[in-house]
Design a protein around this motif. Structure first.
Motif, PDB file in Angstrom:
ATOM      1  N   SER A 125     -18.862  27.090 -39.998  1.00  0.00           N
ATOM      2  CA  SER A 125     -18.401  25.730 -39.714  1.00  0.00           C
ATOM      3  C   SER A 125     -18.291  24.931 -41.005  1.00  0.00           C
ATOM      4  N   VAL A 140      -6.001  25.432 -33.086  1.00  0.00           N
ATOM      5  CA  VAL A 140      -7.355  24.945 -33.356  1.00  0.00           C
ATOM      6  C   VAL A 140      -8.039  24.344 -32.127  1.00  0.00           C
ATOM      7  N   ARG A 142     -11.876  24.563 -31.048  1.00  0.00           N
ATOM      8  CA  ARG A 142     -12.702  24.897 -32.219  1.00  0.00           C
ATOM      9  C   ARG A 142     -12.869  23.717 -33.170  1.00  0.00           C
ATOM     10  N   ASN A 162     -15.205  24.542 -36.367  1.00  0.00           N
ATOM     11  CA  ASN A 162     -16.170  25.556 -35.947  1.00  0.00           C
ATOM     12  C   ASN A 162     -15.465  26.885 -35.708  1.00  0.00           C
ATOM     13  N   ASN A 163     -16.270  27.949 -35.734  1.00  0.00           N
ATOM     14  CA  ASN A 163     -15.744  29.292 -35.496  1.00  0.00           C
ATOM     15  C   ASN A 163     -14.515  29.554 -36.366  1.00  0.00           C
ATOM     16  N   LYS A 210     -11.730  30.955 -38.776  1.00  0.00           N
ATOM     17  CA  LYS A 210     -11.069  32.254 -38.905  1.00  0.00           C
ATOM     18  C   LYS A 210     -10.361  32.315 -40.261  1.00  0.00           C
ATOM     19  N   ASP A 249      -7.512  30.029 -40.881  1.00  0.00           N
ATOM     20  CA  ASP A 249      -7.774  28.599 -41.041  1.00  0.00           C
ATOM     21  C   ASP A 249      -7.830  28.183 -42.511  1.00  0.00           C
TER      22      ASP A 249
END
Length: 123
Positions: free
Chosen positions: A17, A64, A67, A84-85, A87, A90
Motif C-alpha cells: 500500500s 483501480v 483498491r 492498496n493491493n 500491482k 499500477d
C-alpha cells in the motif's frame, strides 16, 4: 499558489500500500474537482480517480476500483489517494490536477497540474 503539489510516491512491493498526497492550497475556486492521473513511458495518461470538493462525490477508473480510495482532509487543503493491493501495472508517474466542475475522468477537464510523484511496484 494554484499549482497542486504531490508527494508520497516511492517503491513498494506487489500487494503493498501507498498513500499519495496532493496539496491544493491557493486554488481560486470554492468548489472544484481534484483528479489523480498516472502515466508510464510510451503510454497515454490514464485517469485514476477524482473527487468533487464540495459534494465529496468520488469516481474511479475501472482498473483501480475497490483498491484505491480518494479522500479530502477536513482542512480542505489536502487530498489523498490511498492505494492498496498494488500491482505491477499500477507503477508510473502520478499527477494531481485541479479543474472546474462538472468533474469528469478526462484530462481535458483539468487545467492545473502538479509535477508528479513516482510510484514503483516490484515483485
Amino acid at each position: 499558489q494554484e499549482q497542486p503539489v504531490e508527494s508520497g510516491g516511492g517503491s513498494v512491493q506487489t500487494g503493498g500500500s501507498l498513500r499519495l498526497t496532493c496539496e491544493t492550497d491557493g486554488y481560486q475556486y470554492r468548489s472544484y474537482c481534484v483528479g489523480w492521473f498516472r502515466q508510464t513511458p510510451g503510454k497515454e495518461r490514464e485517469w485514476v480517480a477524482f473527487i468533487h470538493t464540495g459534494s465529496r462525490y468520488t469516481s474511479y477508473g475501472d482498473s483501480v476500483k475497490g483498491r484505491f480510495t480518494i479522500s479530502r482532509d477536513p482542512s480542505e487543503i489536502t487530498v489523498y489517494l490511498d492505494m492498496n493491493n498494488l500491482k505491477a501495472e499500477d507503477a508510473g508517474m502520478y499527477y494531481c490536477a485541479l479543474g472546474i466542475p462538472p468533474c469528469r475522468g478526462v484530462d481535458s477537464k483539468f487545467d492545473n497540474w502538479g509535477q508528479g510523484t513516482q510510484v514503483t511496484v516490484s515483485s
